[in-house]
Motif scaffolding. Structure first.
Motif, short mmCIF file in Angstrom:
data_model
loop_
_atom_site.label_atom_id
_atom_site.label_comp_id
_atom_site.label_asym_id
_atom_site.label_seq_id
_atom_site.Cartn_x
_atom_site.Cartn_y
_atom_site.Cartn_z
N THR A 70 0.90 -1.14 -0.07
CA THR A 70 0.06 0.10 -0.22
C THR A 70 1.04 1.36 -0.08
OG1 THR A 70 -1.66 -1.17 1.04
CG2 THR A 70 -1.70 1.17 1.23
N GLU A 71 1.91 1.01 0.56
CA GLU A 71 2.98 2.39 0.79
C GLU A 71 3.72 2.76 -0.43
OE1 GLU A 71 4.75 -0.98 2.94
OE2 GLU A 71 2.84 -0.17 2.54
N ASN A 158 -8.85 13.09 -5.60
CA ASN A 158 -8.23 12.45 -4.51
C ASN A 158 -6.84 11.88 -4.73
OD1 ASN A 158 -10.34 13.76 -2.91
ND2 ASN A 158 -11.30 11.74 -2.86
N ASP A 159 -6.68 11.68 -6.01
CA ASP A 159 -5.42 10.92 -6.31
C ASP A 159 -4.24 11.75 -6.14
OD1 ASP A 159 -3.34 9.57 -7.71
OD2 ASP A 159 -4.86 8.70 -9.29
N ALA A 160 -3.48 11.40 -5.00
CA ALA A 160 -2.42 12.34 -4.52
C ALA A 160 -1.27 11.94 -5.67
CB ALA A 160 -1.95 12.06 -3.11
N GLN A 161 -1.13 10.86 -6.14
CA GLN A 161 0.08 10.57 -6.69
C GLN A 161 0.02 11.12 -8.18
OE1 GLN A 161 1.21 6.10 -6.86
NE2 GLN A 161 1.59 6.39 -9.01
N ARG A 162 -1.00 11.16 -8.92
CA ARG A 162 -0.99 11.72 -10.09
C ARG A 162 -1.03 13.40 -10.06
NH1 ARG A 162 -4.18 7.02 -11.27
NH2 ARG A 162 -3.10 5.68 -12.78
N ASN A 163 -1.77 13.90 -9.17
CA ASN A 163 -1.99 15.39 -8.92
C ASN A 163 -0.55 15.88 -8.73
OD1 ASN A 163 -4.89 16.39 -9.62
ND2 ASN A 163 -5.32 14.82 -7.85
N SER A 164 0.18 15.12 -8.03
CA SER A 164 1.52 15.61 -7.55
C SER A 164 2.75 15.50 -8.68
CB SER A 164 2.14 14.72 -6.14
OG SER A 164 1.22 14.91 -5.18
N ARG A 165 2.20 14.58 -9.54
CA ARG A 165 3.18 14.52 -10.54
C ARG A 165 2.92 15.33 -11.63
NH1 ARG A 165 7.97 13.05 -12.54
NH2 ARG A 165 7.93 12.07 -14.78
N ALA A 228 -6.12 -3.40 6.24
CA ALA A 228 -5.26 -2.83 5.48
C ALA A 228 -4.69 -1.50 6.23
CB ALA A 228 -5.71 -2.37 4.19
N LEU A 229 -5.80 -0.74 7.07
CA LEU A 229 -5.40 0.38 7.79
C LEU A 229 -4.46 -0.29 8.87
CD1 LEU A 229 -5.66 3.28 8.31
CD2 LEU A 229 -7.77 2.56 9.60
N ALA A 230 -4.67 -1.21 9.56
CA ALA A 230 -3.76 -1.85 10.61
C ALA A 230 -2.39 -1.97 9.95
CB ALA A 230 -4.24 -3.06 11.29
N PRO A 235 -2.45 7.45 5.80
CA PRO A 235 -3.50 7.81 5.18
C PRO A 235 -3.09 8.32 3.45
CG PRO A 235 -3.58 9.42 6.70
CD PRO A 235 -2.78 8.35 6.91
N ARG A 236 -1.84 8.87 3.76
CA ARG A 236 -1.33 9.39 2.41
C ARG A 236 -0.55 8.42 1.66
NH1 ARG A 236 0.19 12.69 6.60
NH2 ARG A 236 2.19 11.79 6.77
N ALA A 237 -0.49 7.19 1.87
CA ALA A 237 0.11 6.03 1.02
C ALA A 237 -0.64 5.98 -0.21
CB ALA A 237 -0.11 4.88 1.95
N PRO A 238 0.04 5.80 -1.23
CA PRO A 238 -0.57 5.56 -2.70
C PRO A 238 -1.60 4.64 -2.70
CG PRO A 238 1.74 5.72 -2.79
CD PRO A 238 1.68 5.58 -1.23
N GLY A 239 -1.59 3.69 -1.81
CA GLY A 239 -2.72 2.72 -2.11
C GLY A 239 -3.98 3.11 -1.48
#
Length: 314
Positions: A70-71, A158-165, A228-230, A235-239
């Protein structure tokens, strides 16, 4: 066997039976399915991301599903490298590589090549990451709508990965992602591809998507998110940015009710399917079939292989 692999690509919006079509083809020729869905790579979310189930995976080999933590970040460039490794392995083993998925950028990057974007300076990457953490990816998406509306329409706020890129590339090069994808030289993968699309209107697809989410929750999607959360509480992990994952995470963090999470999941899935339909309809070399025409899809692929001089028939 020819030296350059021949591949069949089954594409279309989420929930249109692409895996079922691949399995139908596998009854005629030895097939290995290779995933090109950017969310189905995550190991912690097989149910939420609608990865092929155990029964489906028992029908033929399925590759590049559920292998990524997930990370860990997944990129189009990494996908192309992994996909070509699997395509070559499958081809050398005397099997037909069948790419199945709905992430149009991944497939385009593989078949048409990746834009040679220069390395991003670390200070820019760090600054963008800090903004995502403090303001959220939605703010970057708002800015992307102004600088690159075409690309913004293809990714979720909400897609942190693509918006950041996208933000990194624009800051570092002065050119947006759409420019890089359309105006720079690309090197396509060394393979010959047949693209087959599963066609359905958004209106027809909507009730199926809602029913599928109902089924996912009944089968344990919430419990999957809890586990998965455990394992990955960041919450910022790409998955966690995937549709379904993000909404259930918000519920688990007591930000919204479960009912609201489900409604948001349905709404965002519909929006994603709409973006997928729009993306693929712009492609000019897709051979379209209707939902449920698995036998016709298989026969069309077999005829294409025969014309290409490749004999996989059992």
């Amino acid at each position: 066997m020819k030296q350059i692999p021949s591949v069949v690509c089954l594409l279309g919006p989420t929930g249109t039976g692409k895996t079922a079509a691949a399995i139908t083809l596998s009854r005629q020729v030895p097939v290995s399915v290779i995933n090109f869905d950017s969310r189905q790579v995550y190991a912690d979310f097989p149910l939420i991301t609608a990865q092929p189930n155990e029964e489906e995976q028992s029908m033929c080999p399925h590759l590049l599903y559920g292998f990524l933590p997930t990370e860990t970040k997944m990129t189009a460039a990494r996908f192309v490298t992994l996909a070509m490794e699997k395509i070559n392995e499958v081809w050398k083993a005397g099997r037909l590589p069948v790419l199945v998925g709905g992430t149009g950028m991944y497939l385009r990057s593989l078949l048409q090549g990746i834009a040679p974007i220069p390395p991003i300076p670390e200070e820019i990457r760090t600054a963008v990451l800090a903004r995502v953490q403090s303001e959220g990816p939605q703010k970057l998406h708002e800015e992307l709508l102004a600088t690159d509306p075409d690309y913004a329409a293809k990714i979720h706020p909400n897609d942190a990965q693509r918006n950041s890129r996208a933000a990194e590339v624009f800051l570092a090069t002065g050119k947006n992602m759409t420019w890089w994808h359309t105006n720079s030289e690309h090197i396509p993968a060394p393979c010959k591809a047949l693209k087959i699309g599963i066609d359905i209107s958004l209106k027809e697809l909507e009730p199926h998507l809602a029913a599928r989410i109902d089924s996912m929750l009944e089968l344990g999607a919430l419990q999957e998110a809890q586990v998965a959360l455990a394992a990955c509480p960041d919450p910022r992990a790409p998955g966690w940015t995937g549709i379904g994952c993000a909404e259930l995470l918000a519920y688990l963090q007591k930000e919204i009710s479960l009912e609201t999470a489900q409604l948001e999941w349905i709404k965002h899935t519909r929006a994603y399917a709409k973006r997928q339909i729009t993306w693929f309809k712009k492609e000019t070399d897709i051979n379209w079939f209707s939902l449920g025409e698995g036998e016709a899809v298989a026969e069309f692929a077999l005829q294409w292989l025969d014309k290409s001089g490749v004999n996989f028939r059992r």
